[in-house]
Design a protein around this motif. Structure first.
Motif, mmCIF file in Angstrom:
data_model
loop_
_atom_site.group_PDB
_atom_site.id
_atom_site.type_symbol
_atom_site.label_atom_id
_atom_site.label_comp_id
_atom_site.label_asym_id
_atom_site.label_seq_id
_atom_site.Cartn_x
_atom_site.Cartn_y
_atom_site.Cartn_z
ATOM 1 N N ARG A 92 0.846 -1.138 0.159
ATOM 2 C CA ARG A 92 0.004 -0.009 0.113
ATOM 3 C C ARG A 92 0.872 1.234 0.017
ATOM 4 N N GLY A 93 2.209 1.126 0.076
ATOM 5 C CA GLY A 93 2.920 2.175 0.114
ATOM 6 C C GLY A 93 3.180 2.960 1.423
ATOM 7 N N LEU A 94 2.742 2.526 2.473
ATOM 8 C CA LEU A 94 2.629 3.054 3.831
ATOM 9 C C LEU A 94 3.477 2.628 4.997
ATOM 10 N N TRP A 95 4.419 1.704 4.431
ATOM 11 C CA TRP A 95 5.371 1.122 5.488
ATOM 12 C C TRP A 95 6.315 2.125 6.193
ATOM 13 N N ASP A 96 6.627 3.330 5.217
ATOM 14 C CA ASP A 96 7.734 4.386 5.913
ATOM 15 C C ASP A 96 6.867 4.950 7.110
ATOM 16 N N ASN A 120 -8.789 -5.590 20.016
ATOM 17 C CA ASN A 120 -7.467 -5.029 20.186
ATOM 18 C C ASN A 120 -7.302 -3.505 19.851
ATOM 19 N N TYR A 121 -8.360 -2.987 19.463
ATOM 20 C CA TYR A 121 -8.556 -1.512 19.366
ATOM 21 C C TYR A 121 -7.860 -0.518 20.662
ATOM 22 N N SER A 122 -8.145 -1.309 21.755
ATOM 23 C CA SER A 122 -7.814 -0.445 22.825
ATOM 24 C C SER A 122 -6.165 -0.132 22.871
ATOM 25 N N TYR A 123 -5.662 -1.024 22.370
ATOM 26 C CA TYR A 123 -4.200 -0.964 22.463
ATOM 27 C C TYR A 123 -3.638 0.316 21.683
ATOM 28 N N ILE A 124 -4.433 0.650 20.696
ATOM 29 C CA ILE A 124 -3.790 1.831 19.784
ATOM 30 C C ILE A 124 -4.915 2.918 19.971
ATOM 31 N N ALA A 125 -5.902 2.944 20.655
ATOM 32 C CA ALA A 125 -6.725 4.002 20.971
ATOM 33 C C ALA A 125 -5.940 5.353 21.219
ATOM 34 N N ASP A 126 -4.983 5.331 21.835
ATOM 35 C CA ASP A 126 -4.431 6.578 22.276
ATOM 36 C C ASP A 126 -3.097 6.931 21.448
ATOM 37 N N ALA A 127 -2.942 6.132 20.374
ATOM 38 C CA ALA A 127 -1.816 6.339 19.690
ATOM 39 C C ALA A 127 -1.984 7.469 18.670
ATOM 40 N N LEU A 128 -1.038 8.343 18.464
ATOM 41 C CA LEU A 128 -1.176 9.730 17.801
ATOM 42 C C LEU A 128 -0.767 9.587 16.410
ATOM 43 N N SER A 129 0.300 8.473 16.204
ATOM 44 C CA SER A 129 0.792 8.090 14.962
ATOM 45 C C SER A 129 0.565 6.871 14.440
ATOM 46 N N ALA A 130 0.785 6.343 13.226
ATOM 47 C CA ALA A 130 1.030 5.207 12.807
ATOM 48 C C ALA A 130 2.137 4.338 13.393
ATOM 49 N N LYS A 131 3.041 4.871 13.709
ATOM 50 C CA LYS A 131 4.495 4.137 14.391
ATOM 51 C C LYS A 131 4.021 4.121 15.697
ATOM 52 N N SER A 132 3.714 4.869 16.418
ATOM 53 C CA SER A 132 3.316 4.766 17.773
ATOM 54 C C SER A 132 2.132 3.592 17.944
ATOM 55 N N ALA A 133 1.181 3.433 17.003
ATOM 56 C CA ALA A 133 0.110 2.515 17.023
ATOM 57 C C ALA A 133 0.795 0.896 16.804
ATOM 58 N N TRP A 134 1.838 0.928 15.869
ATOM 59 C CA TRP A 134 2.544 -0.308 15.569
ATOM 60 C C TRP A 134 3.431 -0.828 16.889
ATOM 61 N N ASP A 135 3.991 0.269 17.242
ATOM 62 C CA ASP A 135 4.880 -0.061 18.599
ATOM 63 C C ASP A 135 3.954 -0.437 19.635
ATOM 64 N N SER A 136 2.886 0.212 19.912
ATOM 65 C CA SER A 136 1.973 -0.342 20.777
ATOM 66 C C SER A 136 1.594 -1.925 20.792
ATOM 67 N N LEU A 137 1.319 -2.079 19.555
ATOM 68 C CA LEU A 137 0.733 -3.566 19.404
ATOM 69 C C LEU A 137 2.154 -4.446 19.527
ATOM 70 N N THR A 138 3.287 -3.913 18.994
ATOM 71 C CA THR A 138 4.517 -4.737 19.319
ATOM 72 C C THR A 138 4.734 -5.198 20.685
ATOM 73 N N LYS A 191 -2.331 4.751 9.642
ATOM 74 C CA LYS A 191 -3.036 4.168 10.866
ATOM 75 C C LYS A 191 -4.500 3.683 10.771
ATOM 76 N N SER A 192 -5.066 4.109 10.055
ATOM 77 C CA SER A 192 -6.428 3.588 9.575
ATOM 78 C C SER A 192 -6.443 2.264 9.072
ATOM 79 N N GLU A 193 -5.352 2.019 8.018
ATOM 80 C CA GLU A 193 -5.104 0.613 7.319
ATOM 81 C C GLU A 193 -4.812 -0.208 8.619
ATOM 82 N N LEU A 194 -4.027 0.156 9.267
ATOM 83 C CA LEU A 194 -3.457 -0.852 10.453
ATOM 84 C C LEU A 194 -5.019 -1.151 11.236
ATOM 85 N N ILE A 195 -5.345 -0.256 11.624
ATOM 86 C CA ILE A 195 -6.625 -0.499 12.437
ATOM 87 C C ILE A 195 -7.587 -1.573 11.939
#
Length: 178
Positions: A31-35, A68-86, A57-61
């Protein structure tokens, strides 16, 4: 009309995180979004960069089960959402390491549906062991792959043993899948 839809199993939790992570990353690369998941949004981000990060971030959701939404609910960016899941699902504790190592050592061909299934489980489990933080040599994985074969594969194991080639996981995998 050909469909370009890519199907990724949704993240359930710890039980499918390792496989999901590989598929999700591949999907996000396509999707060209990994960066967006590798680099945090800069304070001087442009509106286009902010919109791209929000899309990522929306694609990740959409790749998550709703629990699992609760793990990323407060994430302000795609990276912070990914890091929260990890942080939530990538288990590197001692009991996880021991369990994975036990799975790798005890895996047997006669417990699998096919040779392809056996090789795939062996390779995936060895990758999980490495990702959990245990250093496991390629030759050890190759040896365990041979050790999990039933007695009627003894001539093949002896041929590998008498070979002058260096024992590698790829070499054994190729041999077994021929």
């Amino acid at each position: 009309m050909a469909s370009n839809a890519v199907s990724v199993e949704k993240l359930k939790g710890r039980e499918n995180f390792d496989v999901w992570k590989i598929a999700a990353k591949s999907y996000l690369v396509i999707r060209g979004l990994w960066d967006c998941f590798e680099n945090e949004l800069d304070a001087a981000a442009t509106p286009v960069q902010i919109a791209t990060d929000l899309k990522a971030k929306s694609e990740l959701i959409l790749l998550l089960e709703t629990q699992n939404y609760s793990y990323i609910a407060d994430a302000l960016s795609a990276k912070s959402a990914w890091d929260s899941l990890t942080n939530a699902f990538e288990d590197t504790g001692l009991s996880r390491k021991v369990d994975l190592l036990k799975q790798l050592v005890e895996l047997k061909l006669n417990e699998c549906d096919s040779m392809e299934d056996y090789v795939n489980k062996m390779v995936m489990t060895s990758l999980k062991v490495k990702k959990a933080g245990l250093k496991i040599d390629d030759e050890v994985v190759a040896s365990l792959m041979l050790a999990g074969l039933p007695a009627d594969y003894k001539p093949l194991v002896m041929a590998v043993e008498n070979s002058t080639k260096i024992l590698t996981c790829d070499a054994v995998k190729t041999l077994l899948l021929q």
